[in-house]
Scaffold this motif. Structure first.
Motif: not given
Length: 466
Positions: A190-212
């Motif tokens: 997702g971070v790499h996609s942000l650098a490429k100005e691509e749209v990112v939509q991650l699953d916000s469940k799990g232990i890293f939900g807040d970060l996602a």
């Protein structure tokens, strides 16, 4: 993916190091808590040895010296001497339930284990066997037997145990790391996609939900801002293009009528002179509008490029010829030093022609007293870069302004103000060079005398090989 693999390798290495550290730490703590604790007071073997050394025989009686007696009292221990006939010859603080005579079998048992549940320790004496006993349940006594072969292979077994622990720790770390990487990998992607100005939509469940969720929000915000910037840039470019188009029509009429008036011999000389001024100023205005439109299109990468193989040496001759044919002022001279004329680049002929023309006009415009202009073409040593160089011996540009001069006139990146002209010449040349995957280099001479402008382009390798 390389970043994720690096995380897994470092996680595994850290786990192994931590496991080895914990193993060493546990051995150290075992030594401190067990062996050090046991060694705080004399061992039973040391006590029984001191009893043997501290017992003295006086006639038919035995007596302990003061130091040995204090040692026994301190350890709540008792002692006795069993003669060769199995009878107790002497005792010190003997418990009441301790027998006074022993058979050979009983002596053998007590020398290895317990006596009436008392932990006892024995040592040979010249008159028999010294026995030192401790309170019940104060010491544990066990007999261990080992094969010499097993003892000899003990170091190897310990090494194998250590290796087994390391392998087990590695397997555990890989299992845990793999499960962790499964959770981290979408975030890294997702971070790499942000650098490429691509749209990112991650699953916000799990232990890293807040970060996602934060990455999703950042992606939405960046996408919104990017779209807004594109709309703003398109609107600005379209506005400039529209204004340029709207100005061209009335400007053409003004230039046409001014030209007719200038050439009309029936008009007075003063009016014809004024018509000539109107025509020349109108041509400057038309050039300014054209430059503004072109710079805007180049700035927002909206200018289409018509690429083909071009020899810059040919363009240099064409530009110089146009200046000579239009009647160049005697204050200026144009010299050609063209090398590697067979070398070609991929470029837009009209844009490159305009860039060279602007550089010559720039030298003339900023050196009203006259100067010598040199057009030069060279190839780099490795034959990968083709350079078109325009040099003049005029007044030059201060060193602190060289980086600033290629920015647009009213860009926030420009520190200084425009002193002469509209300031679109060099910014336009810089953007034309950039559009051809090249770079623009500015060099001013010593004491700000003269200016060298280098347009550097990638070479069409086929033209070099041929």
């Amino acid at each position: 993916m390389e970043g994720v693999s690096r995380i897994l390798r470092r996680f595994a290495a850290a786990t192994i190091l931590i496991s080895i550290f914990l193993l060493i730490f546990n051995f150290a703590m075992l030594w401190v808590l067990v062996f050090t604790e046991n060694n705080q007071s004399p061992s039973p073997e040391e006590v029984v040895k001191q009893v043997v050394q501290g017992i003295n025989k006086q006639g038919d009686n035995y007596q302990l010296n003061e130091h040995t007696a204090e040692l026994l009292q301190k350890n709540n221990a008792w002692t006795m001497l069993i003669g060769e006939d199995g009878r107790v010859q002497w005792g010190y603080h003997l418990p009441n339930d301790v027998p006074q005579s022993y058979s050979l079998v009983e002596v053998a048992k007590l020398s290895r284990y317990y006596l009436m549940e008392y932990p006892v320790y024995t040592w040979e004496h010249q008159d028999g066997l010294i026995v030192v006993g401790y309170p019940k349940k104060s010491h544990w006594r066990y007999q261990f037997d080992y094969l010499s072969e097993w003892v000899g292979t003990l170091p190897l077994r310990l090494i194998l145990l250590l290796i087994s622990n390391v392998v087990l720790a590695l397997l555990i770390s890989i299992i845990i790391g793999t499960r962790l990487i499964r959770k981290v990998r979408p975030l890294v992607d997702g971070v790499h996609s942000l650098a490429k100005e691509e749209v990112v939509q991650l699953d916000s469940k799990g232990i890293f939900g807040d970060l996602a969720q934060s990455i999703n929000s950042t992606s939405t915000m960046l996408q919104y801002k990017t779209d807004a910037l594109k709309l703003r840039d398109e609107a600005r470019s379209n506005w400039i293009a529209g204004i340029s188009h709207d100005i061209r029509t009335p400007l053409s009429l003004v230039l046409g009528y001014a030209s007719e008036m200038e050439e009309n011999s029936d008009l007075p000389e003063e009016q014809r002179h004024q018509a000539g001024i109107i025509r020349r100023q109108g041509e400057k205005l038309r050039s300014l509008v054209s430059d503004l439109n072109l710079v805007s299109m180049l700035e927002y990468e909206m200018q289409p490029l018509h690429l083909k193989n071009i020899r810059l040496s040919v363009l240099a001759r064409q530009v110089a010829t146009d200046f000579f044919n239009s009647g160049i002022d005697e204050r200026y001279s144009i010299d050609l030093k063209l090398g590697a004329e067979a070398v070609q680049i991929m470029g837009d002929e009209k844009l490159l022609f305009r860039a060279i023309n602007n550089l010559i006009q720039n030298s003339m415009h900023h050196n009203s007293e006259g100067c010598e202009i040199i057009l030069e073409t060279t190839v780099s040593k490795e034959s990968s870069k083709y350079r078109f160089i325009v040099t003049d011996n005029g007044q030059g540009i201060p060193q602190d302004q060289l980086k600033d001069i290629t920015e647009l006139p009213y860009s926030p990146k420009r520190k200084g103000t425009i002193k002469q002209g509209h300031g679109l010449g060099l910014p336009m040349v810089a953007r034309i060079t950039k559009a051809h995957h090249g770079r623009l280099i500015l060099e001013s001479g010593v004491d700000q005398s003269g200016l060298k402008v280098i347009m550097e382009f990638p070479v069409n390798q086929q033209s070099v090989e041929n």
